[in-house]
Structures are given as C-alpha cells and as structure tokens.
Motif scaffolding. Structure first.
Motif, PDB file in Angstrom:
ATOM      1  N   UNK B 257     -40.889 -12.073 -29.598  1.00  0.00           N
ATOM      2  CA  UNK B 257     -39.819 -13.015 -29.252  1.00  0.00           C
ATOM      3  C   UNK B 257     -39.967 -14.301 -30.068  1.00  0.00           C
ATOM      4  N   UNK B 258     -41.218 -14.705 -30.240  1.00  0.00           N
ATOM      5  CA  UNK B 258     -41.479 -15.900 -31.048  1.00  0.00           C
ATOM      6  C   UNK B 258     -41.125 -15.606 -32.510  1.00  0.00           C
ATOM      7  N   UNK B 260     -39.001 -13.471 -33.591  1.00  0.00           N
ATOM      8  CA  UNK B 260     -37.552 -13.358 -33.740  1.00  0.00           C
ATOM      9  C   UNK B 260     -36.933 -14.732 -34.025  1.00  0.00           C
ATOM     10  N   UNK B 261     -37.362 -15.730 -33.277  1.00  0.00           N
ATOM     11  CA  UNK B 261     -36.870 -17.093 -33.513  1.00  0.00           C
ATOM     12  C   UNK B 261     -37.296 -17.581 -34.901  1.00  0.00           C
ATOM     13  N   UNK B 338     -43.297 -21.472 -32.606  1.00  0.00           N
ATOM     14  CA  UNK B 338     -42.468 -21.024 -33.727  1.00  0.00           C
ATOM     15  C   UNK B 338     -42.880 -21.790 -34.998  1.00  0.00           C
ATOM     16  N   UNK B 339     -43.143 -23.087 -34.821  1.00  0.00           N
ATOM     17  CA  UNK B 339     -43.530 -23.935 -35.942  1.00  0.00           C
ATOM     18  C   UNK B 339     -44.818 -23.415 -36.593  1.00  0.00           C
TER      19      UNK B 339
END
Lengths: 479, 352
Positions: B257-258, B260-261, B338-339
């Motif tokens: 999920x991470x 994907x972002x 995400x960063x």
C-alpha cells in the motif's frame, strides 16, 4: 468346544480380519511384544465396540507410543496424531462431529509427560470422550527410557542409576489428579495381571464407553500394563512385578464415579439457513434503511486526517464517524488506529484517509488536516501538517497555539463547550461539527444528523451528540 | 455496492462464516485477538463451535481433529503463537488436512512487540515445521482482501487438501476499510477421504506416519507433485503500473500500500516505476518476476519488507542475476514512510 470356538475365542468384529496396514508377512498377529498389555486392552475395547454396535461411528485417536499403530487393528475411523495431543485432536473432532464416539488411546509418556496439559484441559472441560491410558512406567516405543510414571529407583536407559527423586521427581499419578477435577464423570485404574483383574478392566472399559454413548462427558480408564521388553524381564516376572510393586504405588481403584448422577447432555447443532447469515452476523448496511437522507454528489477530494489526543477523548470514534459518513457518500476511506509503536506516551491517534481514488498507504504521515486535543500530540504532529493544511485544536486544553504561519488554524474550547451543554465526552462531536462545516460539499450535515444514532449505538448519548454536532457545525459561522 | 466499514480482523471472521466455516479453535494473542473475540460472538449464532483452547498447541491439534472429520475449520494467532503451532502445522501438512490458519504477524524475535512486522515470511512460507511440506500462503493488503482471501483460503485448502495461511500484519488486521461481503457459500466439496464416523468412511485413515522409507518417499513425491500443480495454477500477483516500468518495486501486505502511493508520486514526476505485489506468497509469482527480469527496459528491482530481507530471497531466485535487486527493510514494528521509500528508490537510481 464348538461353543467356545464360536462365541468366546472369536476375534471381535471391530478388529480387522487381517492386519493389512501392518505390512510384512505376519498379517494375523499384532506388532506388540509377548507380555505386553496393549493386545488385551485392544481386545476389550474392540469387543465393547462390537457389543454396543457402535463400530461405524467410533473414531480412535492414536498418538505417539507403541499404540500409534492401533489403526493396524481397529476396524473403525482412525486418526493418528502428534505426541501427547490426542485429547486436543479428540476435542476438535468431537466438537465438529458430536454424533461420533471418540476414543483417545494413550501411553504414559504421551499422556502424563508431553501431553499432560492436553489431557488435564480436556478432562477439565469435560469433553465427551473416553480416554484409555496405558501405564507401563516406561517408554516402550523409543526403547526403554524413563516415563513420568517410572518408579523411584527404577532403572531405564535414561535413568541408568535408577530414578532419583532429587533429580527426576516422583512418579505422577494421573488418575488421582484427574479424579480431583469437577468435570470428569468416571475415573478408574485397573490392571491386566490375571483373569479377575482383566474382568474388572473389561467392566471399566464398557462403562467408560457407555458413559459417552449416554452423553455424560469425560471418562478415563488407566490400565497398569506390562512391558517385559522395556523392563528387561520375562512376561511372567513382569506380571509379578505389577502385582508386587507397580500396583503398590499406582493403587487400582475408582477415583471418581458420578455416572449415575450425571445428567445426559446431548450436543445439538442447529444450523440456520445460509440466507440468514448476513442478518445473524448483524452486517448493517446504512443504505438499506428506509428513512435515509440523500448524500451529496461525489467530487474530486483527497483528505489525510490525523486525529490525536489522549485515550478516552473519543478520537477513534470521531475518526470512525467521519470515515463511515465519507464511505456512505461513496468515497474510498481507510481508518487506522494508533497501534504498536504509535501508542508510546499514552496518547491515542488515528489516521483517516478519504479519497475519490483508491487509497494507498493507510498511515497518515503528513496530515492535510490535524484535529488535535492534547499538547503532546500538538508537539508531535504540528510540523508534520502539509503546507496549506489545517489544524483544528482544543484551545482550552492546549495553551500554546500552533506556531506555523503557512496553515489554517482553528482553536476552540471544545471540551469546555461540551461541559457546558452537559457532557465532556461530547467534545469529539463538536469537533465533528466544525470539521463537517468546513467541507459541506463532501460531508452532508443533514446526513450526519440522521446517521449519528445508527453509528454511535449508545442511546443515552443520542441527544447530546446531536446537540454537540450542531454547536460545532455553527461555530465558525457564528464566530 | 453495499459496504460495511469494518476492521480487517473482523472481516476474516465474517468471511469464514460465509465460507461455511463452523469450527474455530484458538488462543488469544495481540494483535489477532479480535478474530477469536469475533468468532466467540458470531460462531454460536450460526450453529458453529468456538472453543478457546488451552494453548496454541491445543488449538492447532483441535484443528487437526476437526479437519479430519471433513468440516471447514480455522484458527488465528500471531507470530509467537504460530511458532508454537508449527508441530501441528507439519502434521496437518503431512496428513493433508485442509484448514485455514490466520497469522496476524507482529514484531520478533522472542516476545518482541505487537507492532507490525513481516518477519514470519520464513516460518510460514519456507517451513518452520519439519518435513518437505508447503503451505498455501495468501497475503491480503486491505480489509476487503481479508474477506476475499479468507473465502479463497477455504476453497484452496479443500481443493488441494492442504493447510492454507492468511498472513497479514497487525496493520491490516487493525485497519478499518469498506468491505463488501459476498453471498454465503452453499456448495462444498465431498471429502471422501475424511473420517466422518459413518460406515462409508470407516476404512479411512488420517495419518502422517509411514515407517517404510520407500513408501514415505512416495508420499513425499505425491506432496511435491501437488505443490507443483499449485505453483502452476494458483499464482496470484497484482501488477500495478508495471507495463512500461523501468523500476519494479516489490512488497506484500501493508508494504504494498505504501509502495502503491510511492509509485503514484514518482509517476507524477515522470519516473517509470511499477509495483508487483505477490498476493500468494506460496505459490510465489516467480515466473511473472522472471518475465520482468528478462525485459530490456527494466533497470532494477527494489524490494521492501518489514523484516530483515526474507521475501527478497525468492525475488533474487526469480531474477536469477539478470538485474540488480535492492532491498530496504524496517524492523521492530516500524513502517517506512512514502518519503523514505522514494528516497531509497532515488538512491538506487543513482547507483544503477
């Protein structure tokens, strides 16, 4: 003679005629050694199953030990199980199939050492099963090591100097222990030394199985049995040793018998129709409700909400209400409570994402809106808010306003205001009102008013919740 | 579309019931306890059995007993509890008993913590118990998949007579998302092999013991053949914006999920990144990964996990040296942002 041949020396019908599963050439004899008690006990059980006419519905669980191969002989449903686990396996089986007769057949290492917990717990639950416990004071299958029932001073391959109480402790008396439990219905210790005792054992076997047919619960029969091979003596001497020594420590007798008094409790399984599952599981669809209020048209929207404060301020519920409403407004949502390392410091928070598109990472690292109700959370999250984002905070609880100049900040004494209208706990609903008033095109206030009683089920707070929501919803306009 | 906002753990319970599971045996452990609690609440309502076992060992053996009778049954636990269950899991695999085991993974080793780690990959996917066995392993990444893959798990378990594991980390279990529940399953396989306490099944035997080495080898070959069929037919892998990608990210469960972002953010800056997400960890999507490794335009693979690098072994085997495979892992229950993920990818872009 003919009568004897026909009626007495016959092999019980619950044994196979030939022991094909055993393999090899000797398909009419067992793998047990001369003088071993397993054969006799097997026969007493097999006869009983035939006499009671229950062979078809009997399941025999045989865990590790010499009797792991009981399935070579018994013409019943057979399950071989892990060492010591037969009472657990039996529990699972019998619970799943209560119409069966479940027999667990275990040795002393299996039942009293590695499986001591399983047997005690199954007995204590009063599982509807019959357990036969062969106690020969030694590990036969693995070649004569110490058993939990090995006598003091008895030499085995792992107690070559004799069992020493200072090192190995005392032989454990399982029938006595199980006899002290409330649930078991019948516990007896027998032995197989002579015709009289075999007859006694036969009666015990039949009673223990009949109790299960009668749905009376857990019955346990311990049988002192010879292991000439493990004991390294002759079958004849092993009989003598059971009489003179083993049975003096493990005294035969009835340790508990409430078979007459115990009520029969048949297990009934009522299975509702699959069509009713959704209803039975209380899967609620708000959209199914007749009086539902229309929702606004879906539009492009992406929000990353962080809601933070102390536990007990209703912040997780606030996040849940927002996510529920947004979901009913056809947005993608996710709600993630503070969890794991997030819990440090006694503060609670949740991440809520609302988007018109598929949501990736559910954890909000950089909130577009932060709703915050205590100082530690303000300290922690203020700098994480995105440029141009919003902080809504309880200025009655947080005395230092946000320092950031690049964001919108809204301070209101939510807790104080909630106090004034009658319940401190409604502060979260005031914040919900403020938040909803900022995005009226996304979250419909009339829908929220309608849906709140369905989402927050505690009826005692319905009125105050609505009052608090209204107060919050009007707050910015009135300010 | 009728959706319910529900925790992943609770979605598992609902899905199990809809899949026809009526027997739950388990021992409480955080962060999987909602599954036991939800089952305790709901199984009796549908005429099912809920039993809190005395131990994880008790629970897995109760599953062994129930599965022997041919019913659908399940248990749930978390990493340390799963370690305890390993003996029983090996027996279930050896006796070919279908059942569903849910592992809501947490931080280790030892008592570790209750935060999300994915360090059970080795013990679930590679073994953990003794013997030449494989479990079917499904790795959901949303509450909806907690439902869908639980339902699938029961189907696959029965189809292949094999224990099947839902492996999800604590985040997936604790997170609430909209879930659409399907209609209940009403037709079930016959299971002629089970011991049902009936005359027709009396001859049946549930066992994992075979003293004769030749016969045990035959049994093992039979198992390997079954696993090969599963590898042939049951691979599930999500390919996200990977068609024209030059960099392939890999991760399962919450990590995907991470990722994907991260893919979306990098794509918006014109960087051709895509994501492969194994939904089945066994069977592992090795052929799919291999086909990407053979593509000329692929620069490198970047694997992200919440562990010390476990699935990355399988990725490296599939890539087989054709391309670089970089790994970034977080442990202790921490999750990369995400960063952080983007930073890692940028660093590797400069290297390759």
């Amino acid at each position: 003679m003919t009568i004897l041949n026909k009626n007495v020396l016959q092999k019980p019908a619950s044994f196979y005629d030939t022991f094909i599963r055993k393999g090899g050439t000797e398909l009419k004899t067992t793998h047990y050694c001369p003088g071993c008690g397993h054969g006799i006990l097997h026969k007493l059980i097999a006869e009983t199953l035939s006499d009671f006419g229950i062979k078809d519905k009997t399941i025999l669980v045989s865990p590790v030990g010499c009797s792991v191969f009981a399935y070579y002989y018994f013409d019943v449903g057979n399950i071989q199980s892990a060492h010591g686990r037969a009472p657990a396996v039996g529990t699972g089986y019998k619970r799943a199939n209560p119409d069966s007769i479940l027999i667990s057949y275990q040795g002393d290492g299996d039942l009293a050492a590695i499986g001591a917990n399983e047997i005690i717990q199954a007995a204590n639950r009063g599982e509807s099963m019959t357990v036969f416990f062969i106690n020969n004071a030694i590990y036969g299958m693995t070649g004569g090591q110490m058993a939990p029932t090995t006598l003091i001073g008895q030499k085995t391959t792992t107690t070559p100097y004799g069992r020493n109480i200072n090192s190995e402790g005392y032989p454990i008396r399982m029938s006595e222990i199980i006899g002290t439990l409330e649930a078991p219905v019948y516990v007896e210790r027998c032995m197989l030394t002579d015709a009289k005792n075999i007859a006694k054992t036969r009666r015990a076997v039949r009673k223990a199985i009949h109790n299960q047919i009668d749905n009376k619960g857990f019955s346990f029969v311990e049988v002192l049995s010879g292991c000439p091979t493990g004991w390294k003596i002759s079958p004849h001497d092993s009989k003598k040793w059971i009489e003179s020594t083993l049975s003096k420590y493990f005294v035969p007798g009835v340790f508990k018998d409430v078979s007459e008094e115990r009520e029969s409790i048949p297990i009934k399984q009522e299975r509702p129709s699959p069509g009713d599952y959704h209803k039975l599981m209380q899967i609620k669809h708000l959209s199914d409700l007749d009086d539902k209020v229309p929702t606004p048209a879906k539009t492009t929207f992406h929000e990353e909400l962080k809601i933070a404060g102390f536990g007990g301020q209703g912040l997780l519920s606030l996040g849940y209400v927002i996510a529920s409403v947004a979901m009913e407004h056809h947005y993608e949502v996710s709600w993630l409570p503070s969890y794991g390392p997030e819990m440090r410091g006694g503060t609670a928070n949740c991440s809520v994402k609302i988007s018109d598109k598929r949501i990736g990472a559910p954890l909000v690292a950089n909130p577009t809106t932060l709703i915050v109700m205590n100082k530690p959370s303000m300290d922690r999250f203020e700098n994480e808010v995105v440029n141009g984002g919003t902080i809504i905070y309880d200025c009655g609880l947080i005395d230092t306003p946000p320092k950031r100049q690049d964001i919108r900040t809204i301070g209101l004494p939510a807790t104080e205001l909630a106090d004034k209208i009658g319940n401190t706990k409604a502060a979260n609903m005031i914040l919900l009102g403020v938040y909803a008033s900022m995005i009226p095109h996304i979250l419909s206030d009339s829908y929220i008013r309608w849906v709140l009683p369905y989402i927050l089920e505690n009826k005692a707070f319905h009125d105050i919740n609505l009052k608090a929501f209204d107060l919050g919803y009007a707050y910015l306009k009135n300010k | 579309m009728k959706k319910v906002l529900i925790k992943g753990n609770n979605a598992v319970v609902h899905a199990a019931i809809l899949a026809g599971c009526r027997n739950y045996f388990g021992y409480p452990i955080t962060p999987a306890s909602e599954i036991a609690e939800g089952s305790a609440l709901l199984f009796p309502k549908v005429g099912g059995v809920f039993l809190q076992a005395e131990s994880e060992i008790g629970a897995i053996n109760m599953l062994y007993g129930a599965a022997s009778s041919g019913v659908r049954c399940m248990t749930a636990s978390s990493s340390p509890g799963i370690s305890l269950k390993m003996e029983g899991i090996s027996y279930l695999a050896g006796s070919e008993l279908p059942c569903v085991i849910v592992d809501i993974t947490r931080g280790g080793p030892g008592l570790g913590n209750i935060a999300p780690e994915q360090s059970d990959y080795y013990q679930i996917v590679k073994g953990g118990g003794h013997g030449n066995y494989k479990l079917i392993v499904l790795a959901p990444n949303s509450a909806q998949e907690m439902c869908d893959l639980t339902m699938l798990a029961f189907e696959l378990a029965d189809k292949y007579r094999n224990p099947t594991v839902i492996m999800a980390d604590g985040t997936i279990g604790q997170m609430m998302e909209p879930v659409e529940f399907p209609q209940p399953v009403t037709t079930f396989p016959k299971k002629d092999w089970a011991v049902k306490a009936t005359p027709e099944t009396r001859e049946n035997l549930i066992t994992s013991i075979e003293l004769d080495p030749d016969r045990l080898e035959v049994h093992n070959h039979k198992l390997q053949k079954k696993y090969a069929i599963i590898e042939e037919k049951e691979v599930r892998c999500e390919e996200y914006r990977s068609d024209d990608a030059e960099i392939i990210l890999l991760g399962f469960g919450i990590v995907s999920r991470i990722l994907q972002t991260a893919v979306d953010e990098l794509r918006s800056e014109g960087i051709a990144v895509g994501l492969l997400r194994p939904v089945t960890l066994f069977p592992f999507p090795k052929k799919i990964i291999e086909s990407y490794a053979q593509k000329k335009n692929i620069r490198f693979f970047n694997v992200f996990e919440l562990n010390n690098g476990q699935m990355v072994d399988d990725v490296r085997l599939a890539v087989n040296g054709l391309k670089s495979v970089y790994f970034h892992g977080r442990m202790g229950g921490n999750m990369p942002t995400v960063k952080e993920v983007i930073g890692e990818i940028m660093k590797n872009m400069r290297q390759s």
